[in-house]
Enzyme design. Sequence first.
Site, PDB file in Angstrom:
ATOM      1  CG  ASP A  38      -2.555   4.724   8.750  1.00 23.20           C
ATOM      2  OD1 ASP A  38      -1.332   4.539   8.911  1.00 23.20           O
ATOM      3  OD2 ASP A  38      -3.165   4.365   7.727  1.00 23.20           O
TER       4      ASP A  38
ATOM      5  CG  HIS B  94      -1.029   3.830   4.859  1.00 24.69           C
ATOM      6  ND1 HIS B  94      -1.616   3.021   5.820  1.00 24.69           N
ATOM      7  CD2 HIS B  94      -0.582   3.004   3.890  1.00 24.69           C
ATOM      8  CE1 HIS B  94      -1.537   1.753   5.425  1.00 24.69           C
ATOM      9  NE2 HIS B  94      -0.905   1.721   4.259  1.00 24.69           N
TER      10      HIS B  94
ATOM     11  CB  SER C 189      -0.923  -0.004   1.216  1.00 24.22           C
ATOM     12  OG  SER C 189      -0.153  -0.129   2.395  1.00 24.22           O
TER      13      SER C 189
END
Length: 445
Positions: free
Chosen positions: A421, A424, A177
């Site tokens: 998070d 990311h 990702s």
Amino acid sequence: MKPPPSSSSSAILRKGRLSPYLFTLLAFILFVTILYGEDFRCIFGSQFDSHHPSHLHQTLSSTTSEFQTLFFSYVSLVVSLVLEKKGEKLPFAIGETEKDCDVFSGKWVWDDIGRPLYDESECPYIQPQLTCQEHGRPDKDYQHWRWQPHGCSLPSFNATLMLESLRGKRMMFVGDSLNRGQYVSMVCLLHGLIPDNAKSMETFGSLTVFTAKDYNATIEFYWAPFLLESNSDDAIVHRISDRIVRKGSINKHGKHWKGVDIMVFNTYLWWMTGLEFKILQGSFDDEEKDIVKLPTEEAYGMAMKSMVRWVKKNMDPKKTRVFFTSMSPSHGKSIDWGGDPEGNCYNETTMIEDPNYWGSDSRKGIMRVIGEVFRKSKVPITFLNITQLSSYRRDAHTSIYKKQWSPLTPEQLANPVSYADCVHWCLPGLQDTWNELLFSKLFYP
Ligand SMILES: *[C@@H]1O[C@H](CO)[C@@H](O)[C@H](O)[C@H]1NC(C)=O
Ligand SMILES: *[C@@H]1O[C@H](CO)[C@@H](O)[C@H](O)[C@H]1NC(C)=O
Ligand SMILES: *[C@@H]1O[C@H](CO)[C@@H](O)[C@H](O)[C@H]1NC(C)=O
Ligand SMILES: *[C@@H]1O[C@H](CO)[C@@H](O)[C@H](O)[C@H]1NC(C)=O
């Protein structure tokens, strides 16, 4: 420190140059001997012929002019050699970065005018997991930093040049990702040049394809978090805690990568489950699976070597370029930078100032493995060493400002740190810089 792969690739070029030089030198000596052998004999002959001084004079002056011709032909030879040397440039290269400038070693400087390179709202391709402003992030400073190498300046990202160079070509990002984030950043950097009816974004299982129709160009992302076959290969349902990777299985995915002109690999995050990693020896279809546990670094090294072998077999270094992006750092523990023992990247709006900050130690081990694999290989893979420069950027993560996978519980909501998070990155943001570095290594290697 210079990234090893680029130095090893230039070592290949240097080796390649040596023999043509030697060959030309020998050919040159032969050429001179044949062409001027007559005159040499003449000079030596006339030196002993004291009865014909005028003849001697004549010979000398004609020899001088011939020496001039010789000299000029030598000069033009050297010039053509230099040109030939330039002709050996890497595919896509249009210039060079200043000698000995490590573009990955530098500092972040504030840039209010030039950044961000695009607006979040102007790029419809950013996944809702990365649109921080849309999800309520109150600050924007994280969008305004520009990477400034110590030894030189980065060329500015020229979207026209990038798109023109991709005419009739395929660029592909393969990995997890985080590589998908870099892929989307690249699409966002370019899509503004293409009218709405001439571009599209489609997903076919593990493959996502952005097409610029008038350019016959595609920019693609292929989900393969370990590069090798694994039990986490489903592009949507892949959140598996008991991860298993199959040894020697790169062709499972690699068959979908053939014919690509610019390749960008990454793999790291998914290996980070502990000190050991499960490796499958046979096939996932076997009734009794033959699984061994390897130290994670060894398992990671195995995947890296598979990737290098795949590149050697499938990519033509005269026409294509291959990149490998190093580990993307996360900021899950404030204690790493001397902060609150309970905290993480949540509520961080400034970067880490300590130039020696590195963070988690496991990254060092993996970096060492990457360094070793590339040092030993002669396959030209350009290393994008983004780990150190990203490790300062605790402020650039999506934190709580993203679409959540599942609704949050009241307990979570009461404690944002618990669901922030810190892996990311918001777009626009840090990953645009990774692409500026890619741009610089592609066109100005
Ligand atoms: C990547 O860059 C960092 C910081 O400049 C350096 O410490 C590290 O050794 C580099 N890694 C490799 C494999 O070159
Ligand atoms: C960007 O690249 C294009 C195509 O090579 C070139 O014509 C243009 O001058 C470049 N723009 C800048 C600002 O360098
Ligand atoms: C379009 O690009 C592909 C490579 O991505 C190439 O094989 C094909 O020949 C190109 N088609 C045209 C019409 O240029
Ligand atoms: C966020 O940080 C600011 C200072 O940087 C601090 O005043 C505030 O209390 C913090 N908020 C939370 C919820 O931790």
